[in-house]
Design an enzyme around this catalytic site. Structure first.
Site, PDB file in Angstrom:
ATOM      1  N   GLY A   1       2.796  -4.795   7.931  1.00 51.06           N
ATOM      2  CA  GLY A   1       1.959  -5.734   7.276  1.00 51.06           C
ATOM      3  C   GLY A   1       1.114  -6.240   8.135  1.00 51.06           C
ATOM      4  O   GLY A   1       0.584  -5.397   9.319  1.00 51.06           O
ATOM      5  N   SER A   2       0.354  -7.319   8.058  1.00 49.85           N
ATOM      6  CA  SER A   2      -0.700  -7.885   8.798  1.00 49.85           C
ATOM      7  C   SER A   2      -0.350  -8.269  10.167  1.00 49.85           C
ATOM      8  O   SER A   2       0.907  -8.881  10.534  1.00 49.85           O
ATOM      9  CB  SER A   2      -1.361  -9.265   8.090  1.00 49.85           C
ATOM     10  OG  SER A   2      -0.594 -10.196   8.353  1.00 49.85           O
ATOM     11  N   ASN A   3      -1.381  -8.389  11.116  1.00 51.13           N
ATOM     12  CA  ASN A   3      -1.195  -8.741  12.533  1.00 51.13           C
ATOM     13  C   ASN A   3      -0.551 -10.158  12.653  1.00 51.13           C
ATOM     14  O   ASN A   3       0.469 -10.558  13.212  1.00 51.13           O
ATOM     15  CB  ASN A   3      -2.342  -8.628  13.538  1.00 51.13           C
ATOM     16  CG  ASN A   3      -2.202  -7.020  13.694  1.00 51.13           C
ATOM     17  OD1 ASN A   3      -2.464  -6.269  12.882  1.00 51.13           O
ATOM     18  ND2 ASN A   3      -2.177  -6.795  14.909  1.00 51.13           N
TER      19      ASN A   3
ATOM     20  N   GLU B   1       5.185  -3.007  12.353  1.00 51.51           N
ATOM     21  CA  GLU B   1       4.236  -1.976  12.286  1.00 51.51           C
ATOM     22  C   GLU B   1       3.120  -2.672  11.511  1.00 51.51           C
ATOM     23  O   GLU B   1       3.054  -3.114  10.422  1.00 51.51           O
ATOM     24  CB  GLU B   1       4.761  -0.528  11.449  1.00 51.51           C
ATOM     25  CG  GLU B   1       3.817   0.602  11.692  1.00 51.51           C
ATOM     26  CD  GLU B   1       2.559   0.552  11.025  1.00 51.51           C
ATOM     27  OE1 GLU B   1       1.430   0.529  11.702  1.00 51.51           O
ATOM     28  OE2 GLU B   1       2.398   0.233   9.732  1.00 51.51           O
TER      29      GLU B   1
ATOM     30  N   GLY C   1       2.885 -10.520  11.405  1.00 49.56           N
ATOM     31  CA  GLY C   1       3.692 -10.014  12.215  1.00 49.56           C
ATOM     32  C   GLY C   1       4.023 -10.705  13.698  1.00 49.56           C
ATOM     33  O   GLY C   1       4.968 -10.919  14.215  1.00 49.56           O
TER      34      GLY C   1
ATOM     35  N   CYS D   1      -3.085   1.636   6.862  1.00 49.13           N
ATOM     36  CA  CYS D   1      -2.884   1.544   8.294  1.00 49.13           C
ATOM     37  C   CYS D   1      -3.565   2.448   9.072  1.00 49.13           C
ATOM     38  O   CYS D   1      -4.039   2.406  10.344  1.00 49.13           O
ATOM     39  CB  CYS D   1      -1.646   0.878   8.758  1.00 49.13           C
ATOM     40  SG  CYS D   1      -0.225   2.012   8.657  1.00 49.13           S
TER      41      CYS D   1
ATOM     42  N   LYS E   1      12.795  -7.323   0.715  1.00 50.11           N
ATOM     43  CA  LYS E   1      11.680  -7.939   0.287  1.00 50.11           C
ATOM     44  C   LYS E   1      10.503  -7.180   0.124  1.00 50.11           C
ATOM     45  O   LYS E   1       9.593  -7.083   0.723  1.00 50.11           O
ATOM     46  CB  LYS E   1      11.239  -9.321   1.101  1.00 50.11           C
ATOM     47  CG  LYS E   1      10.302 -10.264   0.221  1.00 50.11           C
ATOM     48  CD  LYS E   1       9.500 -11.159   1.046  1.00 50.11           C
ATOM     49  CE  LYS E   1       8.105 -10.370   1.289  1.00 50.11           C
ATOM     50  NZ  LYS E   1       7.318 -10.182  -0.100  1.00 50.11           N
TER      51      LYS E   1
ATOM     52  N   ASN F   1       0.756  -1.116   0.037  1.00 51.89           N
ATOM     53  CA  ASN F   1      -0.116  -0.051   0.032  1.00 51.89           C
ATOM     54  C   ASN F   1       0.758   1.343  -0.036  1.00 51.89           C
ATOM     55  O   ASN F   1       0.525   2.119  -0.270  1.00 51.89           O
ATOM     56  CB  ASN F   1      -1.251  -0.037   1.148  1.00 51.89           C
ATOM     57  CG  ASN F   1      -0.430  -0.187   2.555  1.00 51.89           C
ATOM     58  OD1 ASN F   1       0.658  -0.650   2.732  1.00 51.89           O
ATOM     59  ND2 ASN F   1      -1.156   0.572   3.374  1.00 51.89           N
TER      60      ASN F   1
ATOM     61  N   GLU G   1     -10.253  -4.449  11.562  1.00 52.83           N
ATOM     62  CA  GLU G   1      -9.673  -3.789  10.371  1.00 52.83           C
ATOM     63  C   GLU G   1     -10.281  -4.231   9.192  1.00 52.83           C
ATOM     64  O   GLU G   1     -10.038  -5.600   8.933  1.00 52.83           O
ATOM     65  CB  GLU G   1      -7.967  -3.996  10.449  1.00 52.83           C
ATOM     66  CG  GLU G   1      -7.372  -3.006   9.415  1.00 52.83           C
ATOM     67  CD  GLU G   1      -5.998  -2.879   9.335  1.00 52.83           C
ATOM     68  OE1 GLU G   1      -5.347  -1.750   9.279  1.00 52.83           O
ATOM     69  OE2 GLU G   1      -5.343  -3.968   9.525  1.00 52.83           O
TER      70      GLU G   1
END
Length: 498
Positions: free
Chosen positions: A231-233, A253, A236, A287, A178, A155, A388
């Protein structure tokens, strides 16, 4: 046309200053029209190993280059990005979908970060402090970690990469990057700019591929000592767990469920502008996007009416057409997730008053578009108010008081950004104290972070580290304490002080 700005139809990994081909690749699709933009490599762990080997060798020499000289490279990078801003912006819109005005803003973030972090080359401050013993000097200084891995989302394909890579580079590290496979062009362009600016080979390495292959190999490589991830929880948490086993530093984050609070004394016209920009900019795929609006019951109907009028004025379509204000959703999976939450909201009893459907047919037929959506009469515990969605969807939640608004704002598992519209100075100071988020805005939306301030959040949004600002250096450096005793005798700290 931005398509003509592409120099190649097939991207390659950038390892040790060379562009290396891979046997497998995937198509990158423009979400605005379904056209294939470029082919991106699908690498494996072998490419990561090669990149790390090159980075290890290069980093040892790079760390010995005086920091002000390392910074000169970033000054040059900033200048090159500035000269090529329009081209980069069009390419970004083509791979990501966001409208061109937003793409220009994102590229500007990268330019700003280049110049800001270049300035850190003459700072990178440590501390000097009095020693507790005579004829003894003490200080602390930053030291590079070594080889760092950065994993960036689709994003914000260039801004977030600069937030992570530039502080790492100026601090004396080498980088394995990456990028997201959906948006690989910005990585290609930034790698070329870094090379042209004089960054030694091996200091920036770009390895394309899926997270399950490249990302996993990075996380588990013994010689990558830091992973910085946005990225996504779920991803993460997995990265944090695996890095913890290896005692790696990790910066996360992740998600947000950000709220704009509109009090009964707010400037409603200003609040509407802030809500539209925060909720529907980047089609809500940020986010920091505002997906909740907490509104005092005394002005709820007025705010809702004004929002409905302005939502009707939004123009949706290809971001390269500057008459459009809202672009596409990144892919079909993104559309399906949003559709799922629309159904959830209806089942929960929220009132759908705008949008709530996929746009298809006509100019939308080959793209991925979703109508800007507004639910009203929501409660704070609804799933659409808690989870989210990552799309252009607002949940309007009425409250009776300032105190209730703060409670609702804080009553989610995330803590990235929050906003309040009010003209009451007392409320302003209470809000900035009590809102449990890493970013607080007053009389503005929830988006628009500036690069010289720390970016990140509390609770489920991350693990305490920050991107951007001087604080971004923390994850990419180690603190070293230095004691120089010139007394000519052994002095034992604490013991010989009496």
């Amino acid at each position: 046309m931005a398509q003509s700005l592409l120099e190649t139809k097939k991207l390659n990994n950038f390892i040790n200053g060379k562009w290396e081909e891979t046997s497998q690749s995937a198509e990158v699709i423009n979400p605005a029209n379904g056209e294939t933009v470029v082919n991106v490599p699908l690498s494996d762990g072998g490419a990561v190993n090669n990149a790390v080997e090159a980075a290890k060798k290069a980093q040892k020499e790079w760390a010995l280059v005086p920091a002000p000289q390392r910074a000169e490279v970033l000054f040059k990078v900033g200048q090159l990005m500035k000269e090529r801003k329009e081209r980069l912006s069009q390419l970004l819109t083509m791979e990501n979908g966001k409208v061109l005005e937003e793409a220009r803003g994102e590229v500007q973030e990268g330019i700003d970060m280049a110049f800001y972090m270049a300035g850190e080359g003459r700072r990178l401050f440590g501390h000097t402090t009095p020693a507790e013993l005579p004829n003894k000097f003490s200080m602390s200084q930053r030291a590079p970690v070594g080889v760092v891995g950065i994993i960036t989302p689709w994003n914000f394909p260039i801004a977030i990469a600069t937030w992570k890579s530039f502080p790492a580079i100026v601090a004396g590290n080498a980088v394995i990057w990456k990028p997201a496979t959906e948006t690989p062009i910005m990585a290609f362009e930034l790698a070329k700019i870094l090379e042209e600016a004089g960054l030694p080979k091996g200091i920036m390495n770009v390895v394309y591929g899926k997270g399950s292959q490249v990302g996993d190999a990075m996380v588990h490589h013994d010689d990558i000592r830091v992973i910085s991830f946005t990225g996504s929880n779920d991803t993460g948490r997995n990265i944090a767990s695996e890095c913890g086993k290896q005692l790696k530093k990790v910066s996360l984050e992740m998600g947000g469920k950000n709220a704009i609070t509109v009090m009964d004394d707010a400037d409603l016209d200003l609040a509407v502008e802030g809500i539209l920009w925060s909720a529907y900019g980047t089609s809500g795929q940020r986010c920091t996007a505002a997906s909740r609006v907490i509104v005092h019951e005394d002005v709820k109907e007025q705010l809702e009416e004004r929002l409905l009028v302005e939502i009707e004025k939004l123009t949706i379509g290809d971001g390269l057409d500057e008459s459009n204000t809202v672009g596409p959703i990144i892919n079909k999976a993104g559309l399906e997730k949003i559709e799922k939450y629309i159904q959830i909201g209806k089942e929960e009893g929220a009132k759908l008053v705008a949008g709530g459907y996929v746009l298809d047919g006509g100019k939308y037929i080959n793209g991925h578009y979703f109508a800007p959506t507004l639910f009203t009469d929501c409660t704070a515990d609804m799933r659409i108010s808690q989870e989210e969605i990552f799309g252009p969807v607002i949940s309007l939640i009425p409250v009776k008081s300032f105190e209730e608004a703060i409670e609702v704002n804080n009553g989610v598992s995330y803590g990235l950004s929050s906003s309040i519209f009010t003209t009451d100075a007392n409320r302003v100071f209470k809000a900035q104290r009590d809102l449990d988020t890493g970013i607080v805005y007053v009389n503005a939306g929830t988006t628009g972070a500036e690069i010289h301030l720390p970016f990140g959040g509390t609770k489920g949004t991350g693990n305490g580290h920050r991107d951007s600002g001087v604080q971004a250096l923390d994850v990419f450096t180690e603190w070293k304490a230095v004691y120089i005793d010139y007394s000519g005798k052994l002095q034992r700290a604490q013991i010989d002080t009496e």
